[in-house]
Design a protein around this motif. Structure first.
Motif, mmCIF file in Angstrom:
data_model
loop_
_atom_site.group_PDB
_atom_site.id
_atom_site.type_symbol
_atom_site.label_atom_id
_atom_site.label_comp_id
_atom_site.label_asym_id
_atom_site.label_seq_id
_atom_site.Cartn_x
_atom_site.Cartn_y
_atom_site.Cartn_z
ATOM 1 N N THR A 238 -6.836 21.719 8.237
ATOM 2 C CA THR A 238 -7.808 20.550 7.497
ATOM 3 C C THR A 238 -6.362 19.155 8.020
ATOM 4 O OG1 THR A 238 -8.135 21.204 5.740
ATOM 5 C CG2 THR A 238 -7.384 19.331 5.220
ATOM 6 N N TRP A 239 -6.959 18.343 8.709
ATOM 7 C CA TRP A 239 -6.472 17.288 9.320
ATOM 8 C C TRP A 239 -6.012 16.644 8.318
ATOM 9 C CZ3 TRP A 239 -2.887 19.038 12.852
ATOM 10 C CH2 TRP A 239 -3.460 20.008 13.979
ATOM 11 N N PHE A 240 -6.953 16.383 7.120
ATOM 12 C CA PHE A 240 -6.576 15.309 6.577
ATOM 13 C C PHE A 240 -7.512 15.487 5.978
ATOM 14 C CE2 PHE A 240 -7.423 11.350 3.527
ATOM 15 C CZ PHE A 240 -6.169 10.212 4.106
ATOM 16 N N GLY A 241 -6.700 15.406 4.053
ATOM 17 C CA GLY A 241 -6.994 16.017 3.023
ATOM 18 C C GLY A 241 -8.112 15.733 2.148
ATOM 19 N N ARG A 242 -8.633 15.680 1.059
ATOM 20 C CA ARG A 242 -9.716 15.163 0.056
ATOM 21 C C ARG A 242 -8.740 13.951 -0.173
ATOM 22 N NH1 ARG A 242 -14.066 16.378 -2.627
ATOM 23 N NH2 ARG A 242 -14.825 15.797 -3.933
ATOM 24 N N ILE A 243 -9.658 12.580 -0.729
ATOM 25 C CA ILE A 243 -9.204 11.611 -1.102
ATOM 26 C C ILE A 243 -8.544 11.984 -3.047
ATOM 27 C CG2 ILE A 243 -8.791 9.402 -1.885
ATOM 28 C CD1 ILE A 243 -7.673 9.565 0.426
ATOM 29 N N ASN A 244 -7.990 12.243 -2.967
ATOM 30 C CA ASN A 244 -7.709 12.180 -5.289
ATOM 31 C C ASN A 244 -8.265 10.690 -5.542
ATOM 32 O OD1 ASN A 244 -7.299 15.521 -5.258
ATOM 33 N ND2 ASN A 244 -4.886 14.953 -5.727
ATOM 34 N N GLN A 245 -7.520 10.474 -5.633
ATOM 35 C CA GLN A 245 -7.310 8.484 -6.034
ATOM 36 C C GLN A 245 -7.340 7.720 -5.264
ATOM 37 O OE1 GLN A 245 -4.808 8.687 -9.503
ATOM 38 N NE2 GLN A 245 -7.261 8.503 -10.494
ATOM 39 N N VAL A 246 -7.667 6.647 -5.471
ATOM 40 C CA VAL A 246 -7.266 5.335 -5.294
ATOM 41 C C VAL A 246 -7.040 4.160 -5.997
ATOM 42 C CG1 VAL A 246 -7.675 2.998 -3.472
ATOM 43 C CG2 VAL A 246 -8.382 5.600 -2.825
ATOM 44 N N VAL B 79 1.048 -1.480 0.034
ATOM 45 C CA VAL B 79 -0.509 0.088 0.143
ATOM 46 C C VAL B 79 0.631 1.154 0.057
ATOM 47 C CG1 VAL B 79 -1.248 0.946 1.243
ATOM 48 C CG2 VAL B 79 -1.520 -1.075 1.090
ATOM 49 N N GLY B 80 0.753 1.947 -0.933
ATOM 50 C CA GLY B 80 1.046 3.605 -0.859
ATOM 51 C C GLY B 80 0.069 4.448 -0.067
ATOM 52 N N VAL B 81 0.444 5.254 0.300
ATOM 53 C CA VAL B 81 0.056 6.904 0.723
ATOM 54 C C VAL B 81 0.463 7.798 0.319
ATOM 55 C CG1 VAL B 81 -1.375 8.003 2.769
ATOM 56 C CG2 VAL B 81 -1.337 5.502 2.736
ATOM 57 N N SER B 82 0.610 8.438 -0.721
ATOM 58 C CA SER B 82 0.972 9.075 -1.503
ATOM 59 C C SER B 82 2.872 9.226 -1.834
ATOM 60 C CB SER B 82 0.970 10.492 -0.669
ATOM 61 O OG SER B 82 -0.782 11.260 -0.415
ATOM 62 N N GLN B 83 2.470 8.145 -1.654
ATOM 63 C CA GLN B 83 3.859 7.194 -2.362
ATOM 64 C C GLN B 83 4.012 7.271 -3.605
ATOM 65 O OE1 GLN B 83 4.294 3.134 -1.376
ATOM 66 N NE2 GLN B 83 6.703 3.204 -2.609
ATOM 67 N N ALA B 84 5.300 8.090 -4.272
ATOM 68 C CA ALA B 84 5.420 7.843 -5.509
ATOM 69 C C ALA B 84 5.539 6.890 -6.332
ATOM 70 C CB ALA B 84 7.127 8.232 -5.431
ATOM 71 N N TYR B 85 4.841 7.312 -7.463
ATOM 72 C CA TYR B 85 4.167 5.203 -8.312
ATOM 73 C C TYR B 85 5.435 4.554 -8.634
ATOM 74 C CZ TYR B 85 1.056 2.250 -11.522
ATOM 75 O OH TYR B 85 1.081 1.381 -12.311
ATOM 76 N N GLU B 86 5.974 5.245 -8.904
ATOM 77 C CA GLU B 86 7.304 4.335 -9.770
ATOM 78 C C GLU B 86 8.008 3.565 -7.769
ATOM 79 O OE1 GLU B 86 7.093 7.129 -10.106
ATOM 80 O OE2 GLU B 86 6.764 7.537 -12.167
ATOM 81 N N SER B 87 7.783 4.481 -7.100
ATOM 82 C CA SER B 87 9.035 3.800 -6.088
ATOM 83 C C SER B 87 7.530 2.413 -5.251
ATOM 84 C CB SER B 87 8.458 4.768 -4.991
ATOM 85 O OG SER B 87 8.932 4.066 -3.502
ATOM 86 N N LEU B 88 6.124 2.683 -5.332
ATOM 87 C CA LEU B 88 5.522 1.575 -5.307
ATOM 88 C C LEU B 88 5.809 0.737 -6.336
ATOM 89 C CD1 LEU B 88 2.916 0.039 -3.572
ATOM 90 C CD2 LEU B 88 1.208 2.268 -4.581
ATOM 91 N N ARG B 89 6.163 0.670 -7.260
ATOM 92 C CA ARG B 89 5.794 -0.237 -8.724
ATOM 93 C C ARG B 89 7.002 -1.033 -8.506
ATOM 94 N NH1 ARG B 89 6.367 1.929 -13.607
ATOM 95 N NH2 ARG B 89 6.535 -0.029 -15.094
ATOM 96 N N ALA B 90 7.853 -0.513 -8.112
ATOM 97 C CA ALA B 90 9.227 -0.912 -7.617
ATOM 98 C C ALA B 90 9.821 -2.093 -6.260
ATOM 99 C CB ALA B 90 10.461 -0.401 -7.853
ATOM 100 N N ALA B 91 8.664 -1.243 -5.108
ATOM 101 C CA ALA B 91 8.728 -2.419 -4.323
ATOM 102 C C ALA B 91 7.656 -3.324 -4.239
ATOM 103 C CB ALA B 91 7.871 -1.666 -3.327
ATOM 104 N N ALA C 148 -1.306 -3.997 -5.326
ATOM 105 C CA ALA C 148 -0.717 -3.137 -5.138
ATOM 106 C C ALA C 148 -2.155 -2.154 -4.500
ATOM 107 C CB ALA C 148 0.236 -2.585 -5.501
ATOM 108 N N MET C 149 -2.503 -1.010 -3.335
ATOM 109 C CA MET C 149 -3.650 -0.285 -3.328
ATOM 110 C C MET C 149 -2.349 1.156 -3.089
ATOM 111 S SD MET C 149 -6.337 0.384 -1.164
ATOM 112 C CE MET C 149 -7.079 -0.538 -1.600
ATOM 113 N N CYS C 150 -2.795 1.984 -4.097
ATOM 114 C CA CYS C 150 -2.311 3.584 -4.919
ATOM 115 C C CYS C 150 -3.181 4.544 -4.033
ATOM 116 C CB CYS C 150 -1.799 3.926 -5.801
ATOM 117 S SG CYS C 150 -0.694 5.334 -6.083
ATOM 118 N N ILE C 151 -2.805 5.513 -2.877
ATOM 119 C CA ILE C 151 -3.373 6.092 -2.384
ATOM 120 C C ILE C 151 -3.039 7.570 -2.577
ATOM 121 C CG2 ILE C 151 -5.089 7.376 -0.129
ATOM 122 C CD1 ILE C 151 -4.703 3.558 0.427
ATOM 123 N N ARG C 152 -3.566 8.758 -3.029
ATOM 124 C CA ARG C 152 -3.202 9.812 -3.390
ATOM 125 C C ARG C 152 -4.311 11.222 -2.653
ATOM 126 N NH1 ARG C 152 1.599 9.283 -4.788
ATOM 127 N NH2 ARG C 152 1.915 8.060 -7.547
#
Length: 312
Positions: A210-218, A132-144, A159-163
């Protein structure tokens, strides 16, 4: 240690949740700093090493949202396999989780968010790796996730990518006592849960902050090697990719519960199962009910953790 070590200096800094920093380092320097961390018996930061690039990776603790979704993905798969697919108790007992923090192949050492392992006597087979990547670079998540599939030979990677939308960094409130902090956090937590009724994917706001931002994408993706000849350092492209949340709205209503490819044979070795039909049984684990409940709980916990003081 040498008189000055950039790597040691960086691991000594306070790290925010979900942070990953890449630092050029030799394998020898990585091992020296890793020995220091092990002697201190501190769980975080974690330290990994990319032997193909001579890069040390400094990993901060996961946020509550990160941990919640990694656990939810693995838990949902296990529940579907053990409860809904009619397996014998003997087979079900072999299906376990692994949360090892350091896995090595050659000079490379990496962790993972979790993996599903099948144990048959003293033989353990890695089946599904989860990242799971939370605002993690997509390339880094793919590498992992690619490393788990290509180097560790997991049959399938998920893999789950959370923005999370960028938000202004604000100082933590100055509480006069731990009692005042706990009271303020408890009130805020209830307020955040009420806000989720109208804004199920944020933002979570209190007193103009704002203590947690709006979710752009999952996005949820699956990864597997097309053949056995892939070198360990290969960076894979996803075999399936589905958008679950887009611009703060759930859009995953048409996502197939098996992600079009997750099968029982990805969870349990073929030799344990009773034929091709059994191996190809879909694992229908993805459902909106558990996704929403775990995701929203993780958002709230992440938001209130950001409100807490940074006491040592």
């Amino acid at each position: 240690m040498p008189e000055h070590s950039d790597l040691l200096e960086i691991v000594r800094r306070p790290l925010s949740p979900d942070v990953r920093l890449e630092v050029p380092a030799s394998r020898a320097e990585y091992e020296r700093v890793q020995d220091i961390l092990e002697n201190e018996e501190s769980r975080y930061p974690q330290l990994w090493f990319d032997g193909t690039r001579n890069i040390a990776i400094v990993v901060g603790p996961p946020s509550a949202l990160h941990a919640a979704m990694a656990g939810a993905l693995m838990g949902a798969i296990i529940h579907e396999v053990k409860v809904n697919l009619g397996l014998s108790s003997e087979i079900s007992r072999g299906f376990t989780l692994s949360t090892e923090t350091g896995n090595s192949r050659g000079l490379t050492v990496r962790g993972w968010d979790g993996a599903l392992v099948f144990a048959d006597g003293n033989r353990e087979t890695l089946m599904i790796a989860v990242e799971v990547g939370v605002s993690q670079a997509y390339e880094s998540l793919r590498a992992a996730i690619s490393w788990s599939v290509c180097a560790l030979r997991c049959r399938l990677g998920i893999a789950m990518c959370i923005r999370e939308r960028s938000r202004r960094l604000t100082p933590v409130p100055d509480y006069s006592s731990i009692q005042e902090e706990n009271a303020a956090v408890a009130v805020a937590e209830e307020d955040f849960r009420r806000q989720l009724i109208e804004r199920p994917y944020g933002p979570l706001v209190r007193d103009g902050i704002t203590w947690f931002g709006r979710i752009n994408q999952v996005i949820i993706e699956t990864y597997r090697v097309p053949d056995e000849d892939y070198p360990p350092e290969t960076i894979l492209s996803p075999s399936r990719s589905f958008t679950i949340v887009d611009d703060g709205n759930f859009v995953g209503g048409d996502v197939p519960p098996d992600l079009q490819e997750v099968m029982l044979g990805d969870c349990i070795p073929d030799y344990v199962l009773s034929g091709e039909a059994m191996v190809a049984t879909p694992v229908n684990f993805f459902r909106r009910d558990w996704f929403d409940s775990r995701f929203q709980s993780g958002m709230v916990k992440t938001a209130v953790n950001r409100m807490r003081s940074r006491r040592k």
